[in-house]
Design a protein around this motif. Structure first.
Motif, PDB file in Angstrom:
ATOM      1  N   ASP A  20      -6.640  11.202   5.155  1.00 46.49           N
ATOM      2  CA  ASP A  20      -5.532  10.263   4.989  1.00 46.49           C
ATOM      3  C   ASP A  20      -6.053   9.120   4.130  1.00 46.49           C
ATOM      4  OD1 ASP A  20      -3.426  11.406   6.756  1.00 46.49           O
ATOM      5  OD2 ASP A  20      -4.991  11.121   8.263  1.00 46.49           O
ATOM      6  N   VAL A  21      -5.300   8.773   3.083  1.00 49.42           N
ATOM      7  CA  VAL A  21      -5.718   7.720   2.183  1.00 49.42           C
ATOM      8  C   VAL A  21      -4.654   6.639   2.115  1.00 49.42           C
ATOM      9  CG1 VAL A  21      -7.146   9.284   0.789  1.00 49.42           C
ATOM     10  CG2 VAL A  21      -4.789   8.839   0.103  1.00 49.42           C
ATOM     11  N   ARG A  31      -2.225   6.399 -10.722  1.00 53.95           N
ATOM     12  CA  ARG A  31      -3.593   6.900 -10.910  1.00 53.95           C
ATOM     13  C   ARG A  31      -4.482   6.425  -9.764  1.00 53.95           C
ATOM     14  NH1 ARG A  31      -5.511   5.136 -16.424  1.00 53.95           N
ATOM     15  NH2 ARG A  31      -7.417   6.114 -15.663  1.00 53.95           N
ATOM     16  N   TRP A  32      -4.874   7.357  -8.917  1.00 54.67           N
ATOM     17  CA  TRP A  32      -5.750   7.057  -7.781  1.00 54.67           C
ATOM     18  C   TRP A  32      -7.036   6.394  -8.264  1.00 54.67           C
ATOM     19  CZ3 TRP A  32      -5.922   6.382  -2.758  1.00 54.67           C
ATOM     20  CH2 TRP A  32      -7.138   6.476  -2.084  1.00 54.67           C
ATOM     21  N   SER A  33      -7.520   6.806  -9.407  1.00 53.37           N
ATOM     22  CA  SER A  33      -8.796   6.295  -9.910  1.00 53.37           C
ATOM     23  C   SER A  33      -8.768   4.795 -10.207  1.00 53.37           C
ATOM     24  CB  SER A  33      -9.225   7.064 -11.167  1.00 53.37           C
ATOM     25  OG  SER A  33      -8.268   6.892 -12.201  1.00 53.37           O
ATOM     26  N   VAL A  34      -7.607   4.213 -10.435  1.00 53.78           N
ATOM     27  CA  VAL A  34      -7.532   2.774 -10.707  1.00 53.78           C
ATOM     28  C   VAL A  34      -6.905   1.981  -9.569  1.00 53.78           C
ATOM     29  CG1 VAL A  34      -7.525   3.102 -13.204  1.00 53.78           C
ATOM     30  CG2 VAL A  34      -5.361   2.894 -11.987  1.00 53.78           C
ATOM     31  N   ALA A  35      -6.530   2.648  -8.495  1.00 52.87           N
ATOM     32  CA  ALA A  35      -5.953   1.956  -7.338  1.00 52.87           C
ATOM     33  C   ALA A  35      -7.002   1.033  -6.711  1.00 52.87           C
ATOM     34  CB  ALA A  35      -5.463   2.974  -6.315  1.00 52.87           C
ATOM     35  N   ARG A  36      -6.555   0.035  -5.980  1.00 47.53           N
ATOM     36  CA  ARG A  36      -7.445  -0.938  -5.329  1.00 47.53           C
ATOM     37  C   ARG A  36      -7.307  -0.857  -3.816  1.00 47.53           C
ATOM     38  NH1 ARG A  36     -10.982  -2.916  -9.145  1.00 47.53           N
ATOM     39  NH2 ARG A  36      -9.827  -3.340 -11.026  1.00 47.53           N
ATOM     40  N   TYR A  75       0.833  -1.204   0.000  1.00 45.79           N
ATOM     41  CA  TYR A  75       0.000   0.000   0.000  1.00 45.79           C
ATOM     42  C   TYR A  75       0.864   1.248   0.000  1.00 45.79           C
ATOM     43  CZ  TYR A  75      -4.093  -2.771   1.216  1.00 45.79           C
ATOM     44  OH  TYR A  75      -5.133  -3.666   1.189  1.00 45.79           O
ATOM     45  N   HIS A  76       0.339   2.301  -0.574  1.00 45.40           N
ATOM     46  CA  HIS A  76       0.920   3.632  -0.444  1.00 45.40           C
ATOM     47  C   HIS A  76      -0.090   4.512   0.274  1.00 45.40           C
ATOM     48  CE1 HIS A  76       4.495   4.075  -3.353  1.00 45.40           C
ATOM     49  NE2 HIS A  76       4.542   2.935  -2.705  1.00 45.40           N
ATOM     50  N   SER A  77       0.406   5.557   0.917  1.00 43.39           N
ATOM     51  CA  SER A  77      -0.432   6.472   1.694  1.00 43.39           C
ATOM     52  C   SER A  77      -0.283   7.887   1.162  1.00 43.39           C
ATOM     53  CB  SER A  77      -0.010   6.452   3.168  1.00 43.39           C
ATOM     54  OG  SER A  77      -0.103   5.153   3.690  1.00 43.39           O
ATOM     55  N   GLY A  78      -1.262   8.705   1.483  1.00 42.48           N
ATOM     56  CA  GLY A  78      -1.208  10.119   1.152  1.00 42.48           C
ATOM     57  C   GLY A  78      -2.051  10.886   2.149  1.00 42.48           C
ATOM     58  N   SER A  99      -6.942  16.318  -2.272  1.00 44.93           N
ATOM     59  CA  SER A  99      -5.575  16.679  -1.908  1.00 44.93           C
ATOM     60  C   SER A  99      -4.784  15.448  -1.469  1.00 44.93           C
ATOM     61  CB  SER A  99      -5.603  17.732  -0.791  1.00 44.93           C
ATOM     62  OG  SER A  99      -4.312  18.048  -0.358  1.00 44.93           O
ATOM     63  N   ALA A 100      -5.410  14.583  -0.684  1.00 41.66           N
ATOM     64  CA  ALA A 100      -4.753  13.362  -0.227  1.00 41.66           C
ATOM     65  C   ALA A 100      -4.486  12.421  -1.400  1.00 41.66           C
ATOM     66  CB  ALA A 100      -5.601  12.677   0.838  1.00 41.66           C
ATOM     67  N   ALA A 101      -5.431  12.321  -2.328  1.00 44.80           N
ATOM     68  CA  ALA A 101      -5.249  11.473  -3.510  1.00 44.80           C
ATOM     69  C   ALA A 101      -4.096  11.989  -4.373  1.00 44.80           C
ATOM     70  CB  ALA A 101      -6.538  11.404  -4.317  1.00 44.80           C
ATOM     71  N   ARG A 102      -3.959  13.325  -4.497  1.00 42.12           N
ATOM     72  CA  ARG A 102      -2.816  13.897  -5.232  1.00 42.12           C
ATOM     73  C   ARG A 102      -1.508  13.557  -4.530  1.00 42.12           C
ATOM     74  NH1 ARG A 102      -6.325  18.086  -5.865  1.00 42.12           N
ATOM     75  NH2 ARG A 102      -5.428  19.270  -4.152  1.00 42.12           N
TER      76      ARG A 102
END
Length: 110
Positions: A102-103, A81-86, A46-49, A62-65
């Motif tokens: 936080d994402v 691409r956040w839109s295709v992340a799982r 996983y990655h975080s933002g 903002s967190a997704a960016r």
């Protein structure tokens, strides 16, 4: 004149090659990967933002960016691409100036 032409060709070739490699750093392949919905995804990495904004939507954007910027840095834009992340998760916190988010998500190539 011939040397200048050879130099221009060499520089052009290097810049095209660098552009192709910039899209995928190759580091993603050090993780376990699997196909999900036609995309190649990290199985358990996983990655975080994190980010903030006046609204929940602004904080999440903002967190997704932030997530995408770090993922792009590490693996390249093909994975960022956040839109295709799982396996996405979002947590919100309200404070005096607005919202924080936080994402977390697993990057997918797509």
């Amino acid at each position: 004149m011939r040397c200048a032409r050879v130099a221009i060709i060499a520089i052009s070739t290097l810049s095209v090659s660098a552009g192709a490699f910039a899209d995928d750093t190759g580091f993603a392949y050090s993780h376990d990967l699997r196909k999900e919905g036609g995309r190649l995804c990290m199985s358990d990495h996983y990655h975080s933002g994190s980010g903030s904004g006046r609204s929940k939507a602004a904080a999440q954007a903002s967190a997704a960016r932030s997530w995408a910027d770090f993922t792009n840095f590490e693996y390249g834009s093909a994975w960022a691409r956040w839109s295709v992340a799982r396996s996405k998760s979002v947590r919100y916190t309200k404070d005096a100036s607005g919202w924080s988010a936080d994402v977390d998500a697993r990057p997918c190539r797509g």
